[in-house]
Scaffold this motif. Structure first.
Motif, PDB file in Angstrom:
ATOM      1  N   LEU A  78       0.876  -1.214  -0.107  1.00 25.19           N
ATOM      2  CA  LEU A  78      -0.046   0.024   0.100  1.00 25.19           C
ATOM      3  C   LEU A  78       0.937   1.447  -0.004  1.00 25.19           C
ATOM      4  CD1 LEU A  78      -2.682  -0.970   2.797  1.00 25.19           C
ATOM      5  CD2 LEU A  78      -3.110  -0.941   0.283  1.00 25.19           C
ATOM      6  N   ILE A  83      -3.208   3.875   1.530  1.00 27.87           N
ATOM      7  CA  ILE A  83      -3.046   4.006   2.717  1.00 27.87           C
ATOM      8  C   ILE A  83      -4.302   4.690   3.557  1.00 27.87           C
ATOM      9  CG2 ILE A  83      -1.637   4.609   4.881  1.00 27.87           C
ATOM     10  CD1 ILE A  83       0.951   4.225   3.294  1.00 27.87           C
ATOM     11  N   LEU A  84      -4.728   5.761   3.181  1.00 34.13           N
ATOM     12  CA  LEU A  84      -5.791   6.460   4.005  1.00 34.13           C
ATOM     13  C   LEU A  84      -6.962   5.445   3.876  1.00 34.13           C
ATOM     14  CD1 LEU A  84      -5.124  10.314   2.658  1.00 34.13           C
ATOM     15  CD2 LEU A  84      -4.730   9.251   4.952  1.00 34.13           C
ATOM     16  N   PHE A  86      -7.172   2.422   3.436  1.00 32.85           N
ATOM     17  CA  PHE A  86      -6.850   1.398   4.041  1.00 32.85           C
ATOM     18  C   PHE A  86      -7.352   1.389   5.505  1.00 32.85           C
ATOM     19  CE2 PHE A  86      -5.073  -2.510   5.909  1.00 32.85           C
ATOM     20  CZ  PHE A  86      -4.483  -2.231   7.011  1.00 32.85           C
ATOM     21  N   LEU A  87      -6.839   2.895   6.145  1.00 29.28           N
ATOM     22  CA  LEU A  87      -7.219   3.292   7.482  1.00 29.28           C
ATOM     23  C   LEU A  87      -8.563   3.391   7.727  1.00 29.28           C
ATOM     24  CD1 LEU A  87      -3.875   5.399   8.228  1.00 29.28           C
ATOM     25  CD2 LEU A  87      -4.362   3.103   9.241  1.00 29.28           C
ATOM     26  N   ASN A  88      -9.198   4.166   6.722  1.00 28.55           N
ATOM     27  CA  ASN A  88     -10.710   4.256   7.016  1.00 28.55           C
ATOM     28  C   ASN A  88     -11.562   3.009   7.202  1.00 28.55           C
ATOM     29  OD1 ASN A  88     -10.749   6.953   6.967  1.00 28.55           O
ATOM     30  ND2 ASN A  88     -10.990   7.036   4.725  1.00 28.55           N
ATOM     31  N   LEU A  89     -10.603   1.987   6.460  1.00 24.38           N
ATOM     32  CA  LEU A  89     -11.522   0.499   6.398  1.00 24.38           C
ATOM     33  C   LEU A  89     -11.323  -0.360   7.794  1.00 24.38           C
ATOM     34  CD1 LEU A  89     -11.354  -0.364   2.876  1.00 24.38           C
ATOM     35  CD2 LEU A  89     -13.220   0.046   3.944  1.00 24.38           C
ATOM     36  N   THR A  90     -10.169  -0.147   8.195  1.00 24.77           N
ATOM     37  CA  THR A  90      -9.880  -0.647   9.649  1.00 24.77           C
ATOM     38  C   THR A  90      -9.776  -0.218  10.953  1.00 24.77           C
ATOM     39  OG1 THR A  90      -7.442  -0.110   9.059  1.00 24.77           O
ATOM     40  CG2 THR A  90      -8.103  -2.278   8.063  1.00 24.77           C
ATOM     41  N   ILE A  91     -10.080   1.250  10.622  1.00 28.69           N
ATOM     42  CA  ILE A  91     -10.170   1.863  12.154  1.00 28.69           C
ATOM     43  C   ILE A  91     -11.390   2.494  12.234  1.00 28.69           C
ATOM     44  CG2 ILE A  91      -9.117   3.579  13.371  1.00 28.69           C
ATOM     45  CD1 ILE A  91      -6.342   3.174  12.265  1.00 28.69           C
ATOM     46  N   GLY A  92     -12.281   2.042  13.142  1.00 27.58           N
ATOM     47  CA  GLY A  92     -13.690   2.479  13.419  1.00 27.58           C
ATOM     48  C   GLY A  92     -14.273   1.318  14.208  1.00 27.58           C
ATOM     49  N   THR A  97     -15.986  -2.086   9.827  1.00 27.98           N
ATOM     50  CA  THR A  97     -14.385  -2.309   9.526  1.00 27.98           C
ATOM     51  C   THR A  97     -14.332  -3.590   8.937  1.00 27.98           C
ATOM     52  OG1 THR A  97     -13.742  -2.876  11.620  1.00 27.98           O
ATOM     53  CG2 THR A  97     -13.639  -0.358  10.948  1.00 27.98           C
ATOM     54  N   ASP A 100      -7.481  -6.605   8.052  1.00 27.17           N
ATOM     55  CA  ASP A 100      -6.507  -5.908   7.236  1.00 27.17           C
ATOM     56  C   ASP A 100      -6.378  -6.336   5.628  1.00 27.17           C
ATOM     57  OD1 ASP A 100      -3.950  -5.111   9.607  1.00 27.17           O
ATOM     58  OD2 ASP A 100      -5.963  -4.428   9.791  1.00 27.17           O
TER      59      ASP A 100
END
Lengths: 203, 391
Positions: A78, A83-84, A86-92, A97, A100
């Motif tokens: 990534l 990366i952004l 990805f973070l939106n999809l894993t953090i929440g 979510t 990884d």
């Protein structure tokens, strides 16, 4: 997104851990990947997940490293906007979510204007809700690709699908049930009690 | 600002510390593996410095977990290890493994319950802290009180694990851990009482361990326990728990009555008598003989049997036939996780609350094992959608 054949060799095709496991369980992964008209990629997170699976006695990682070494699968990382995403999809919160590997597959495919191959229901739903322009496919779009019909022995392909159904408990999306029943044949299906019920039931 | 930067760095740091300790790594070891200074990792874990994406990726990899698992909002932080660590003088990998097994099960169960909105009751039995005086007598009294509370009278307990789970809302797990460990017990306000029993032990021994841990639940609830038979201390708490276990499973009056009935008309105590008694009360033959000796009903019997070939399983089979004790938890051995967790996982998966990847990580199993669980429970297939709805 209506599934259509993965037919553009220029579009990067990013596959998820679930798809990797299904292909390896088919015992025909090398031949299948060699016969496809496009390059197949996995994100580092998926590679790591399969590597982790070794601890639970899975042999998938050994085979995956062979596929990578023979250039049939390429591992990618990534970067930047992905990366952004990805973070939106894993953090929440948990319900919105993904793990990884699933998240990175979507993020990378979206970022590079490629296609994602994902079987996971929740991941596919999140994809269609938030990434409407991202084409999503499933393992069966690979197994039933027209190139495989020409390039591979059909009996071998039938066995490949049965291997994946039996050894990896691969699931079949409802809209593929008829096709699979026709392709595998009724007599083969009834002997596999481990197959998903919607496939075993002979209508 | 990305979602990572929007999180409170102290919360992120705390989660990373817990993940590192669960992975059994020191700060120095982790820092070296991801090629940063130890002081950097210290600062990150304290929340003084935000973790960078590539560091986070590296940490997830070396901890054998995922960023989502560590940082999603409902991820449950369960730390039982520090409680157990206080009990050990030196690090023992067998114990650490058992503690991690228990922690993983509890964490997964709570997170699934939370996400499914499952409310657990907290019907714990009343505490009976140790008083001065004879602990055996106290244990006897307290066990009797518990039996009365459960309406058991003099009847044997046929399945103590289910009893603990259903009547007292104890989380009980049975898993394969190092043979020397009989079990673990811990109580936490958020989590409640948890017990881990050893799947490698025969059922009669597990039953005894469960009854012993129940004694701790009653009298020394706030003290965690690592129950290792060979390393048992002679503390009052231990003697109480042992006596409580015996009194709970083999209450004095019930034993005396049944002993009299079973041996009526016989001149000698036979293997058959012992086999029947121990089977009825679901304890081992040795435990039954020792209990009879303790109650003064017989004397020197176990030593005699040991010197004369013991009481074998073959003999027990001859007496009991197919009536041998059913090991209800034995079907769990070949499962990748417990039955309750499997059912919670299946619900969460069906409602698309957790993905295959998330569930596999939560249950510490691989995707294929998870698929076996999900398809095994979903035997009903699509036709189950017509089944009556539970209100």
């Amino acid at each position: 997104m209506t599934p259509r054949f993965l037919d553009n060799p220029k579009t990067p095709i990013i596959i998820d851990a679930s798809v990797v496991i299904n292909l390896i369980a088919s015992q025909l992964a090398h031949d299948i990947l060699r016969s496809l008209p496009f390059r197949v990629f996995i994100v580092n997170e998926v590679y790591g997940e399969i590597e982790n699976g070794q601890k639970r006695g899975r042999e998938d990682f050994k085979i995956l490293t062979n596929l990578v070494r023979e250039n049939l699968v390429e591992v990618v990382n990534l970067r930047d906007m992905a990366i952004l995403t990805f973070l939106n999809l894993t953090i929440g919160d948990t319900a919105s979510t993904l793990d990884d590997g699933e998240a990175a597959t979507i993020a990378y495919a979206n970022d590079c204007n490629g296609s994602a191959v994902i079987d996971e229901k929740k991941a596919r739903r999140i994809c269609s809700q938030h990434f409407q322009t991202l084409p999503i496919f499933c393992t069966f779009d690979i197994f039933l690709h027209p190139n495989l019909k020409n390039a591979l022995d059909q009996e071998a392909l039938r066995n490949a699908i049965l291997n994946a159904l039996r050894d990896a408990r691969m699931s079949i999306p409802p809209n593929y049930a008829d096709q699979i029943r026709k392709f595998i044949g009724e007599e083969n299906l009834s002997s596999y009690s481990s197959l998903p019920r919607n496939i075993r039931e002979i209508k | 600002m990305n979602t990572l930067d929007s999180l409170d760095p102290r919360i992120v740091g705390e989660r990373l510390r817990i993940a590192r300790e669960a992975a059994g790594l020191t700060q120095k070891e982790a820092a070296d593996l991801i090629e940063v200074a130890r002081t950097t990792l210290v600062a990150v874990e304290k929340g003084e410095r935000r973790v960078r994406f590539n560091e986070l990726q590296g940490l997830a990899k070396i901890y054998g977990t995922s960023i989502n698992t560590m940082l999603r909002s409902e991820a449950v932080q369960v730390e039982l290890a520090p409680r157990f660590r206080k009990l050990e003088e030196t690090a023992d990998t067998a114990v650490e493994h058992a503690v991690q097994v228990l922690t993983n099960f509890v964490k997964a169960e709570i997170e699934l319950e939370n996400i499914l909105g499952v409310k657990r009751s907290k019907n714990y039995p009343p505490e009976r802290p140790l008083l001065p005086g004879d602990v055996s007598k106290q244990a006897d009294r307290d066990a009797q009180e518990l039996r009365e509370r459960l309406g058991l009278g003099n009847r044997p307990i046929s399945d103590i694990v289910t009893l603990l789970e259903m009547e007292f809302d104890v989380r009980v797990y049975v898993w394969k851990i190092h043979a020397k460990i009989s079990g673990l017990f811990a109580f936490d306000d958020a989590v409640g009482p948890c017990i881990l029993l050893n799947a490698n032990h025969p059922i009669s021994r597990r039953v005894q361990t469960a009854a012993h841990e129940c004694g701790h639940l009653i009298s020394s609830r706030r003290q965690p326990e690592i129950f290792i038979e060979e390393e048992k201390s002679n503390s009052r708490e231990e003697r109480y728990a042992d006596a409580f276990g015996r009194a709970l499973l083999t209450p004095a009056r019930a034993i005396s009555q049944m002993f009299r009935d079973v041996t009526a008309g016989s001149e000698r105590l036979t293997r058959r008598h012992i086999i029947i008694l121990s089977h009825y009360f679901s304890v081992s033959r040795e435990a039954m003989v020792r209990r009879l000796e303790e109650l003064g009903l017989v004397s020197g019997v176990w030593d005699w049997f040991v010197a004369n070939g013991g009481i074998t399983d073959e003999q027990a089979k001859q007496v009991l036939g197919d009536l041998r004790i059913v090991d209800k938890q034995s079907s769990e051995w070949d499962r990748p996780t417990t039955l309750r967790l499997s059912m919670l996982a299946e619900q969460a998966y069906k409602k698309e609350l957790l993905s295959e990847g998330q569930l596999a990580r939560l249950l510490c199993i691989n995707r294929v094992e998870l698929r076996h669980i999900l398809s095994g429970i979903d035997m009903e297939g699509n036709s189950f959608d017509d089944a009556p709805i539970l209100r």
